[in-house]
Design an enzyme around this catalytic site. Structure first.
Site, short mmCIF file in Angstrom:
data_model
loop_
_atom_site.label_atom_id
_atom_site.label_comp_id
_atom_site.label_asym_id
_atom_site.label_seq_id
_atom_site.Cartn_x
_atom_site.Cartn_y
_atom_site.Cartn_z
CE LYS A 46 -3.27 -2.42 3.00
NZ LYS A 46 -3.78 -2.49 4.38
CG ASP A 106 14.96 -1.04 4.71
OD1 ASP A 106 16.15 -0.79 4.88
OD2 ASP A 106 14.20 -1.33 5.65
CB VAL A 156 10.87 7.40 7.37
CG1 VAL A 156 12.21 7.99 7.74
CG2 VAL A 156 10.97 6.56 6.10
CG ASP A 162 2.48 0.75 7.06
OD1 ASP A 162 3.33 0.60 6.17
OD2 ASP A 162 2.04 -0.20 7.74
P1 IMP Z 1 13.03 -3.93 1.47
O1 IMP Z 1 12.57 -5.23 0.89
O2 IMP Z 1 13.90 -4.14 2.69
O3 IMP Z 1 13.70 -3.01 0.48
O4 IMP Z 1 11.75 -3.22 2.07
C1 IMP Z 1 10.84 -2.63 1.26
C2 IMP Z 1 9.49 -2.46 1.92
O5 IMP Z 1 9.57 -2.43 3.36
C3 IMP Z 1 8.92 -1.12 1.49
O6 IMP Z 1 8.18 -1.23 0.31
C4 IMP Z 1 8.11 -0.74 2.70
O7 IMP Z 1 6.79 -1.28 2.59
C5 IMP Z 1 8.81 -1.37 3.88
N1 IMP Z 1 9.71 -0.42 4.54
C6 IMP Z 1 11.06 -0.42 4.51
N2 IMP Z 1 11.55 0.59 5.23
C7 IMP Z 1 10.49 1.27 5.72
C8 IMP Z 1 10.36 2.45 6.55
O8 IMP Z 1 11.32 3.10 6.99
N3 IMP Z 1 9.08 2.83 6.83
C9 IMP Z 1 7.99 2.16 6.38
N4 IMP Z 1 8.08 1.06 5.61
C10 IMP Z 1 9.32 0.62 5.29
MG MG Z 2 4.85 -1.35 4.25
#
Ligand code: IMP
Ligand code: MG
Length: 184
Positions: A46, A106, A156, A162
């Site tokens: 979302k 992230d 964040v 969220d």
């Molecule tokens: P990744 O797979 O670690 O790159 O994480 C990606 C997903 O994690 C994003 O699309 C977000 O939904 C969630 N996410 C990662 N960091 C944050 C943050 O700081 N705040 C909120 N959601 C996050």
């Molecule tokens: Mg999320």
């Protein structure tokens, strides 16, 4: 509700004005790069819904929008890398110019999974536009055609992002401190 009234919300990382200016720039860049084509924006639900709504209106081209929802197993503030499709796209990607619109990269694991999954569907091109990139956390190059802001590795919220489904409606992006104390 503002950062001043909620002790779990920390300093603003990206202000409303900065978001507005950067989204307009990204829209201009996409408009120029995709001239003569009708891109298909794929929003990752979302978190990307607010960004996608603004970005789509900043692009002066015929375009289409579709959404996909993914969930990653793990805690609310950490990605495990194991991604599950909760809602798949409605549209066929064959021969389409696809732009994946993501809220934040992230670890980059969600994006790596999505890119591989969508590339297998035969799009004419596949690019990624991410609003936020956390600095220094990706183990592989996220290979972003468009990126909004590089931010420190703090958690964040706001502008679609969220924690436990809250704070998506904040018009800016700020840090979240579960214990209500300043980040160390
Ligand atoms: P990744 O797979 O670690 O790159 O994480 C990606 C997903 O994690 C994003 O699309 C977000 O939904 C969630 N996410 C990662 N960091 C944050 C943050 O700081 N705040 C909120 N959601 C996050
Ligand atoms: Mg999320």
């Amino acid at each position: 509700m503002t950062a001043l009234q909620d002790p779990t919300l920390g300093p603003i990382v990206v202000s409303e004005a900065e978001l507005r200016r950067r989204v307009a720039e990204l829209g201009d860049a996409i408009t120029a790069d995709y001239a003569g084509r009708a891109p298909l924006l794929v929003g990752v639900l979302k978190g990307a819904c607010v960004f996608l709504s603004d970005l789509a209106r900043a692009i002066a081209l015929p375009l289409e929008i579709d959404f996909m929802a993914v969930a990653s197993y793990g805690s609310s503030t950490r990605t495990s890398g194991v991604v599950r499709i909760v809602k798949d796209l409605d549209l066929d990607l064959t021969d389409r110019h696809v732009i994946v619109v993501e809220d934040i990269v992230d670890s980059g694991l969600t994006l790596t999974y999505l890119r591989r999954n969508l590339a297998a569907r035969g799009p004419a091109s596949l690019a990624v536009c991410a609003l936020l990139v956390k600095e220094g956390l990706q183990t592989v190059d996220p290979d972003l055609a468009y990126e909004g802001f590089r931010i420190p590795a703090d958690f964040v919220v706001g502008y679609g992002l969220d924690v436990a489904e809250r704070y998506r409606n904040l018009p800016y992006i700020c840090t979240y401190r579960p214990d209500g104390r300043p980040a160390q």
